[in-house]
Motif scaffolding. Structure first.
Motif, mmCIF file in Angstrom:
data_model
loop_
_atom_site.group_PDB
_atom_site.id
_atom_site.type_symbol
_atom_site.label_atom_id
_atom_site.label_comp_id
_atom_site.label_asym_id
_atom_site.label_seq_id
_atom_site.Cartn_x
_atom_site.Cartn_y
_atom_site.Cartn_z
ATOM 1 N N TYR A 1 0.699 -0.919 -0.311
ATOM 2 C CA TYR A 1 -0.302 0.101 0.097
ATOM 3 C C TYR A 1 0.479 1.638 -0.242
ATOM 4 C CZ TYR A 1 -3.989 -3.142 0.340
ATOM 5 O OH TYR A 1 -5.109 -3.997 0.797
ATOM 6 N N ARG A 2 2.347 1.298 0.134
ATOM 7 C CA ARG A 2 3.519 2.528 0.162
ATOM 8 C C ARG A 2 2.291 3.257 -0.778
ATOM 9 N NH1 ARG A 2 9.092 1.421 0.913
ATOM 10 N NH2 ARG A 2 9.033 3.920 0.377
ATOM 11 N N ASN A 3 1.835 3.096 -2.177
ATOM 12 C CA ASN A 3 2.063 4.156 -3.517
ATOM 13 C C ASN A 3 0.617 4.570 -2.859
ATOM 14 O OD1 ASN A 3 5.063 3.609 -3.868
ATOM 15 N ND2 ASN A 3 4.477 1.746 -5.526
ATOM 16 N N ARG A 4 -0.099 4.110 -2.535
ATOM 17 C CA ARG A 4 -1.237 3.859 -2.394
ATOM 18 C C ARG A 4 -1.608 5.444 -0.889
ATOM 19 N NH1 ARG A 4 -3.712 3.111 -6.737
ATOM 20 N NH2 ARG A 4 -3.982 0.517 -7.673
ATOM 21 N N PHE A 5 -1.292 5.435 -0.316
ATOM 22 C CA PHE A 5 -1.260 6.888 1.004
ATOM 23 C C PHE A 5 -0.606 8.202 0.523
ATOM 24 C CE2 PHE A 5 1.414 2.361 2.767
ATOM 25 C CZ PHE A 5 -0.096 2.207 3.707
ATOM 26 N N THR A 6 -2.047 8.814 1.131
ATOM 27 C CA THR A 6 -1.607 10.339 0.854
ATOM 28 C C THR A 6 -2.286 10.769 1.917
ATOM 29 O OG1 THR A 6 -4.518 10.029 0.438
ATOM 30 C CG2 THR A 6 -3.377 10.235 -1.702
ATOM 31 N N GLY A 7 -2.000 10.488 3.550
ATOM 32 C CA GLY A 7 -1.387 11.665 4.678
ATOM 33 C C GLY A 7 -0.854 10.916 4.973
ATOM 34 N N GLY A 8 -0.754 10.234 6.533
ATOM 35 C CA GLY A 8 -0.014 10.535 7.491
ATOM 36 C C GLY A 8 1.116 9.064 7.523
ATOM 37 N N PHE A 9 0.976 8.072 6.881
ATOM 38 C CA PHE A 9 2.272 7.527 6.076
ATOM 39 C C PHE A 9 2.992 8.405 5.533
ATOM 40 C CE2 PHE A 9 -0.524 3.562 7.274
ATOM 41 C CZ PHE A 9 0.697 2.944 8.110
ATOM 42 N N THR A 10 2.500 8.741 4.166
ATOM 43 C CA THR A 10 3.048 10.187 3.046
ATOM 44 C C THR A 10 4.215 11.341 3.939
ATOM 45 O OG1 THR A 10 1.186 9.843 1.617
ATOM 46 C CG2 THR A 10 2.752 11.556 1.250
ATOM 47 N N ARG A 11 3.492 10.949 5.212
ATOM 48 C CA ARG A 11 4.659 11.932 5.597
ATOM 49 C C ARG A 11 6.277 11.093 5.834
ATOM 50 N NH1 ARG A 11 3.982 16.532 10.329
ATOM 51 N NH2 ARG A 11 1.844 16.764 8.668
ATOM 52 N N LEU A 12 5.495 10.039 6.648
ATOM 53 C CA LEU A 12 6.446 9.499 6.835
ATOM 54 C C LEU A 12 7.831 9.013 5.931
ATOM 55 C CD1 LEU A 12 4.287 7.250 9.290
ATOM 56 C CD2 LEU A 12 5.957 8.914 9.850
ATOM 57 N N LEU A 13 6.871 8.913 4.700
ATOM 58 C CA LEU A 13 8.143 8.504 4.448
ATOM 59 C C LEU A 13 9.147 9.234 3.325
ATOM 60 C CD1 LEU A 13 5.484 6.490 1.858
ATOM 61 C CD2 LEU A 13 6.824 5.327 2.444
ATOM 62 N N GLY A 14 8.836 10.630 3.921
ATOM 63 C CA GLY A 14 10.021 11.598 3.377
ATOM 64 C C GLY A 14 10.332 11.927 4.800
ATOM 65 N N GLY A 15 10.399 10.682 5.544
ATOM 66 C CA GLY A 15 12.349 10.513 6.781
ATOM 67 C C GLY A 15 12.680 9.292 6.558
ATOM 68 N N ALA A 16 13.279 8.703 7.282
ATOM 69 C CA ALA A 16 14.029 8.017 7.371
ATOM 70 C C ALA A 16 13.400 6.268 7.196
ATOM 71 C CB ALA A 16 15.534 7.574 8.601
ATOM 72 N N VAL A 17 13.192 6.132 6.286
ATOM 73 C CA VAL A 17 12.528 4.564 5.633
ATOM 74 C C VAL A 17 13.059 3.163 5.424
ATOM 75 C CG1 VAL A 17 10.841 3.720 3.767
ATOM 76 C CG2 VAL A 17 10.838 5.897 4.209
ATOM 77 N N PHE A 18 12.830 1.950 7.109
ATOM 78 C CA PHE A 18 13.696 1.099 6.832
ATOM 79 C C PHE A 18 12.718 -0.210 6.499
ATOM 80 C CE2 PHE A 18 15.847 3.699 9.976
ATOM 81 C CZ PHE A 18 17.624 4.163 9.305
ATOM 82 N N PRO A 19 12.408 -0.762 5.560
ATOM 83 C CA PRO A 19 11.272 -1.252 5.293
ATOM 84 C C PRO A 19 11.379 -2.800 5.542
ATOM 85 C CG PRO A 19 13.071 -0.445 2.730
ATOM 86 C CD PRO A 19 13.212 -0.003 4.021
ATOM 87 N N SER A 20 12.711 -3.292 6.021
ATOM 88 C CA SER A 20 13.077 -4.190 6.541
ATOM 89 C C SER A 20 13.614 -4.413 7.690
ATOM 90 C CB SER A 20 14.010 -5.074 5.433
ATOM 91 O OG SER A 20 13.417 -5.301 4.173
ATOM 92 N N GLY A 21 12.195 -3.790 8.299
ATOM 93 C CA GLY A 21 12.824 -4.185 9.836
ATOM 94 C C GLY A 21 12.535 -5.347 10.455
ATOM 95 N N TYR A 22 12.780 -6.313 10.921
ATOM 96 C CA TYR A 22 12.769 -7.510 11.580
ATOM 97 C C TYR A 22 12.292 -7.314 13.171
ATOM 98 C CZ TYR A 22 14.413 -9.218 7.279
ATOM 99 O OH TYR A 22 14.713 -9.779 7.015
ATOM 100 N N GLN A 23 11.195 -7.910 13.317
ATOM 101 C CA GLN A 23 11.349 -8.723 14.564
ATOM 102 C C GLN A 23 12.034 -10.051 14.559
ATOM 103 O OE1 GLN A 23 9.927 -8.153 17.393
ATOM 104 N NE2 GLN A 23 8.608 -6.138 16.756
ATOM 105 N N SER A 24 13.803 -10.219 15.131
ATOM 106 C CA SER A 24 13.940 -10.731 14.702
ATOM 107 C C SER A 24 14.194 -12.830 15.750
ATOM 108 C CB SER A 24 15.661 -10.454 14.685
ATOM 109 O OG SER A 24 15.914 -10.121 16.135
ATOM 110 N N HIS A 25 12.748 -12.541 16.419
ATOM 111 C CA HIS A 25 13.346 -14.292 16.916
ATOM 112 C C HIS A 25 12.309 -14.605 16.279
ATOM 113 C CE1 HIS A 25 10.321 -10.417 18.032
ATOM 114 N NE2 HIS A 25 9.547 -11.706 18.651
ATOM 115 N N ALA A 26 12.396 -15.780 17.017
ATOM 116 C CA ALA A 26 10.948 -16.976 16.648
ATOM 117 C C ALA A 26 9.858 -16.621 17.351
ATOM 118 C CB ALA A 26 11.495 -18.436 16.420
ATOM 119 N N ALA A 27 9.279 -16.335 18.242
ATOM 120 C CA ALA A 27 7.931 -15.887 18.220
ATOM 121 C C ALA A 27 7.486 -14.461 17.901
ATOM 122 C CB ALA A 27 7.858 -15.823 20.088
#
Length: 550
Positions: A57-83
């Motif tokens: 949905y990142r190319n569909r956002f027009t509101g708050g996410f659009t603002r956040l996409l203008g900052g530092a974007v890490f699209p591959s964050g990990y909850q690295s654990h198994a659970a």
């Protein structure tokens, strides 16, 4: 403040689409790069907001996410654990520590030493309270073994205010921690906190507005044009999914909880607390944690690839935009980070229709009950020999010492032989595995298991299912999709930082949610040491911004 609550609720609950059709505002002149610490830190967790859903949905956002996409974007964050569940995931976001250290290894675990008949322990309860069980509990922070960023800030700078508001108690508790000025969550009927706390005006206004909203029937929400391709029916457990638009009858509490309006209400209460407490205007940086839980409830009950989730993404985007615009109107200097506690993937039945024929429900013969029956019959012993919760399997407390090694070996062998099982690790095997230091996407299953293993509460055996095998044996209304696996569709989440004047960039390589706390600590010059996470440099041109965390 009533007007703000109404505006935020209506952004998710109105039947008119005029707000979506409003022209885009004229871009403002670029703000100067910040040179001082932010006065307010806003940490947002969108429950079950997978990296895949973000990408969809990142190319569909027009509101708050659009603002956040203008900052530092890490699209591959990990909850690295198994659970990859709600409680462990939230415990990583502001502690900088993985579940192995937070002590929050699952939503529920088994403790056979507790005095009550129910030996299952919920992650955010005090199981010593008489008359409780893991479904009817007293909310507590006692199981969180490490401090949150807010606690660290308050310890170093006592004037700091720490506030946590969420749609779930475990989200509010695990992000807020042990030292909070205000902590509120939706309890299924209204917004609650620990016993004895005075209800702030902002919370009461939110309670009243939500009660009035629920008392009225909800008309279907508008369907954005880009959602029309997902408008396809699918029948699961005798119910049709995929075409919902959040219409609900008056008094439907569960319908409210699993709707965009519940997120809007949480943000409205958060905004009210910011305003009433004058957060961001005190002598020290304040922090507010916001847990938006509707995406998870919608995913579990309706799936991720129908009109329901598409509408939710659109409405959450608009709610975020309204929230940020409100903070802007108050002239606050704030920094935002948005992430998630875990990912997920769509319901098995729809996945099977959409080029994923390997998707399947877990078989009954893979259950702890089935394996226990096999072992007790084979060894000629009176059961149960095994008990369990989530993927953790425990040897029964009353099992004779002479039988324990044999039962454990049998359990490991039998689970590992099941066609749907990827691995079965004993407690000793997991404990002997060093903590991984390589990028999280390269970790072995044993390394992922180690990151969410705590010897005090973890099972004697951990069973991990193969990819695309869901832990749902039989779907039912309200529960058609889930998460919790060690695979990347459940581990990967976005991590987005934004502050006015920040030079935006995107880093596609992997980072972890445990990196958030040390990164925010660096933004306010707070020394933190010994965390599992590392500081992420959000302004490479400003020198060593991470020095305080080393």
């Amino acid at each position: 403040m009533k007007a703000l609550i109404a505006a935020l609720l209506l952004a998710s609950a109105a039947s008119a689409a005029s707000a979506q059709q409003a022209p885009a505002p004229t871009p403002a002149a670029p703000a100067p790069a910040p040179t001082t610490p932010p006065r307010l830190i806003v940490v947002i967790s969108v429950d079950q907001f997978s990296a895949d859903l973000f990408q969809q949905y990142r190319n569909r956002f027009t509101g708050g996410f659009t603002r956040l996409l203008g900052g530092a974007v890490f699209p591959s964050g990990y909850q690295s654990h198994a659970a990859t569940e709600t409680c462990p995931g939230h415990s990583t976001i502001l502690t900088g520590m993985r579940p192995a250290h937070t002590g929050i290894v699952a939503n529920n675990w088994i403790d056979q030493s507790v005095a009550r008949a129910d030996k299952t322990v919920y992650c955010s309860e005090d199981e010593t309270v008489p008359g409780t069980d893991h479904e009817h509990y007293v909310v507590s922070d006692k199981h969180l073994k490490v401090p949150t960023l807010g606690e660290m800030m308050k310890t170093a700078r006592p004037a700091t205010r720490v506030v946590s508001v969420a749609g779930k108690d475990r989200a509010a508790v695990m992000m807020g921690g042990h030292k909070v000025d205000e902590l509120w969550w939706w309890d299924g009927k209204t917004y609650s906190s620990y016993a004895g706390r005075v209800v702030p005006r902002a919370v009461q206004r939110g309670r009243d507005a939500v009660a009035a909203l629920i008392a009225r029937p909800q008309e279907p929400l508008p369907l954005p044009g880009y959602c029309q391709a997902l408008d396809r029916p699918i029948t699961v457990a005798g119910k049709v999914f995929g075409q919902g638009r959040f219409a609900r009858e008056a008094g439907d509490l569960k319908g409210f909880r699993a709707s965009p309006a519940s997120d809007a209400a949480v943000f409205a209460i958060a905004a009210g607390l910011i305003q009433d407490m004058k957060l961001g205007r005190g002598p020290e940086t304040d922090i507010i944690d916001i847990g938006a839980s509707a995406t998870d409830y919608i995913g579990h009950s309706l799936g991720t690839q129908g009109t329901e989730m598409c509408i939710q993404m659109d409405q959450l985007d608009q709610t975020l935009g309204s929230f940020f615009a409100t903070l802007d109107s108050w002239g606050l200097d704030y920094e935002v980070v948005l992430t998630a506690d875990h990912g997920a993937h769509d319901m098995t039945e729809r996945q099977q229709q959409r080029a994923m024929p390997m998707e399947e429900h877990v078989h009954a013969d893979t259950s702890i009950t089935a394996i226990d029956a096999q072992i007790t019959a084979a060894l000629g012993i009176k059961g149960p020999a095994l008990v369990g919760a989530e993927g953790d399997v425990y040897l029964a407390k009353d099992l004779p010492a002479r039988l324990r090694p044999r039962v454990l070996a049998e359990a490991q062998k039998r689970f590992a032989a099941m066609p749907q099982v990827a691995a079965a690790f004993t407690k000793a095997q997991i404990a002997a595995q060093p903590i991984a230091t390589t990028p999280p996407e390269t970790w072995t299953l044993l390394e992922r298991a180690r990151a969410s293993f705590n010897p005090q509460v973890s099972g004697d055996l951990l069973v991990l299912l193969k990819p695309r095998v869901t832990t749902i044996e039989t779907p039912k209304p309200g529960y058609v999709e889930t998460h919790g696996s060690p695979w990347d569709y459940d581990r990967r989440v976005p991590i987005l930082f934004w502050r006015k004047g920040m030079a935006g960039f995107e880093q596609p390589l992997s980072v972890e949610t445990v990196d958030i706390a040390p990164t925010l600590a660096a933004q306010i010059g707070l020394p933190v040491k010994g965390l599992d996470g590392r500081c992420l440099d959000l302004d490479p041109g400003a020198g060593d911004t991470c020095a305080a965390t080393r």
